[in-house]
Scaffold this motif. Structure first.
Motif, short mmCIF file in Angstrom:
data_model
loop_
_atom_site.label_atom_id
_atom_site.label_comp_id
_atom_site.label_asym_id
_atom_site.label_seq_id
_atom_site.Cartn_x
_atom_site.Cartn_y
_atom_site.Cartn_z
N TYR A 8 -35.98 1.46 -15.25
CA TYR A 8 -35.43 0.89 -14.01
C TYR A 8 -36.56 0.71 -13.00
O TYR A 8 -37.33 1.63 -12.74
N VAL A 9 -36.62 -0.47 -12.43
CA VAL A 9 -37.66 -0.79 -11.45
C VAL A 9 -37.00 -0.99 -10.09
O VAL A 9 -36.13 -1.85 -9.94
N GLN A 10 -37.38 -0.15 -9.13
CA GLN A 10 -36.83 -0.31 -7.78
C GLN A 10 -37.74 -1.17 -6.91
O GLN A 10 -38.90 -0.82 -6.67
N PHE A 11 -37.19 -2.28 -6.43
CA PHE A 11 -37.83 -3.10 -5.40
C PHE A 11 -37.27 -2.68 -4.05
O PHE A 11 -36.17 -2.12 -3.96
N PRO A 12 -38.01 -2.95 -2.96
CA PRO A 12 -37.50 -2.57 -1.64
C PRO A 12 -36.23 -3.35 -1.24
O PRO A 12 -35.38 -2.82 -0.56
N THR A 26 -22.47 -4.50 -18.65
CA THR A 26 -23.03 -3.58 -19.65
C THR A 26 -23.66 -2.37 -18.96
O THR A 26 -24.55 -2.52 -18.12
N PRO A 27 -23.24 -1.13 -19.32
CA PRO A 27 -23.92 0.06 -18.80
C PRO A 27 -25.18 0.35 -19.62
O PRO A 27 -25.17 0.19 -20.84
N VAL A 28 -26.23 0.78 -18.94
CA VAL A 28 -27.52 1.09 -19.60
C VAL A 28 -28.04 2.41 -19.04
O VAL A 28 -28.07 2.60 -17.81
N LEU A 29 -28.42 3.32 -19.91
CA LEU A 29 -29.00 4.60 -19.46
C LEU A 29 -30.41 4.36 -18.94
O LEU A 29 -31.18 3.61 -19.55
N ILE A 30 -30.75 4.99 -17.84
CA ILE A 30 -32.11 4.89 -17.31
C ILE A 30 -32.98 5.92 -18.05
O ILE A 30 -32.69 7.12 -18.02
N SER A 31 -34.02 5.44 -18.70
CA SER A 31 -34.90 6.34 -19.46
C SER A 31 -36.09 6.77 -18.62
O SER A 31 -36.67 7.84 -18.85
N ASP A 32 -36.45 5.94 -17.65
CA ASP A 32 -37.61 6.22 -16.79
C ASP A 32 -37.58 5.19 -15.66
O ASP A 32 -36.74 4.28 -15.67
#
Ligand code: 8IG
Length: 273
Positions: free
Chosen positions: A185-189, A137-143
């Motif tokens: 979207y949450v970026q982890f290291p 599933t593609p999801v747009l990143i809102s923040d």
């Protein structure tokens, strides 16, 4: 730790990007590019839908890039003619977890800006927290929420990140595909995936997508004045949600299965950027 060039080095990040863009123009025969795309895990099969490649080079042919480290990320850059636009497509990215420093992570973004690009499409493969997002599933990143604790910017340069992920470009995507959902979207290291407890934290802080890329690049893109579109391909449910372990081969398979939808989406959105 600092990612700055050594004292006395002439190479500021912007100078390094300008040098890479100059070599890019020589090797591709294209003076200016218009739109850049970075293809993340699972997105590579979608590249052919973008148009005909006028040149393909190895990232290592340009100053400041090192070889790709991840299976499924080929270390190539394509110059593609798509209607009246010249696209600069990165078939791989440098990830923060490679330990090469934040400047290396965003060198492609800065090179794209130096090459003339006005907008950048940042794609990735990621884990999803909503059970309705099946793999593919593609999801747009809102923040985003950047949990690396790092910034690509050094010094007292206070860059505004309000509306970092262009509302105009998100609306354009939804015109093309009204079923597209959006999320934070949450970026982890990385490079390890999350624990189920960490996914519980992500839910608590308002995240919907988890991955190991994109936020540092988006910040550098905003600093460089680029309009940013972020699209995640959910390739797996985030840790602890399905009860199954996470597996990189599964990620690649979800990308292959979703390729035609992703190619169609990019192919129809890019002309409007
Ligand atoms: I593909 O579940 C992919 N990349 N951090 N978590 C994180 N990165 C990912 C995931 C995931 N899936």
């Amino acid at each position: 730790m600092s990612d700055s060039p050594a004292a006395g080095s002439p190479d500021s990040p912007q100078e390094a990007a300008t040098a890479a863009a100059a070599r890019l123009a020589e090797l591709t025969g294209v003076e200016r590019h218009d739109v850049a795309l970075v293809l993340g895990s699972g997105w590579l099969p979608a590249v052919d839908a973008l148009g005909e490649a006028t040149a393909e080079i190895d990232t290592t042919d340009l100053p400041g890039f090192s070889a790709a480290a991840v299976v499924g990320h080929s270390g190539k850059i394509r110059s593609i003619k798509a209607g009246d636009k010249q696209l600069l497509v990165f078939l791989s990215r440098t990830h923060y977890y490679e330990g090469k420093g934040v400047a290396a992570v965003v060198h492609g973004v800065r090179t794209a800006a130096a090459a003339g690009c006005r907008a950048i499409v940042l794609t990735n493969g990621c884990g999803g927290l909503k059970e309705t997002w099946s793999p593919g599933t593609p999801v747009l990143i809102s923040d985003h929420i950047n949990l690396t604790g790092r910034s690509p910017i050094e010094g007292a340069h206070f860059v505004d990140l309000t509306d970092l992920y262009s509302p105009r470009l998100r609306a354009l995507c939804r015109e093309v595909d009204p079923s597209l959902d959006e999320g934070v979207y949450v970026q982890f290291p990385g490079p390890h995936y999350e624990t189920p407890a960490e996914i519980g934290m992500v839910r608590a802080i308002g995240g919907h997508l988890v991955g190991m890329s994109t936020t540092l690049e988006a910040i550098a893109a905003r600093e460089a004045g680029l309009e940013v579109l972020g699209i995640s391909l959910v390739t797996n449910l985030a840790a602890g949600i399905s009860g199954e372990p996470l597996d990189h081969a599964e990620v690649l398979e979800a990308g292959r299965a979703a390729a035609s939808r992703m190619g169609d989406l990019l192919g129809r959105v890019v002309p409007g950027i």
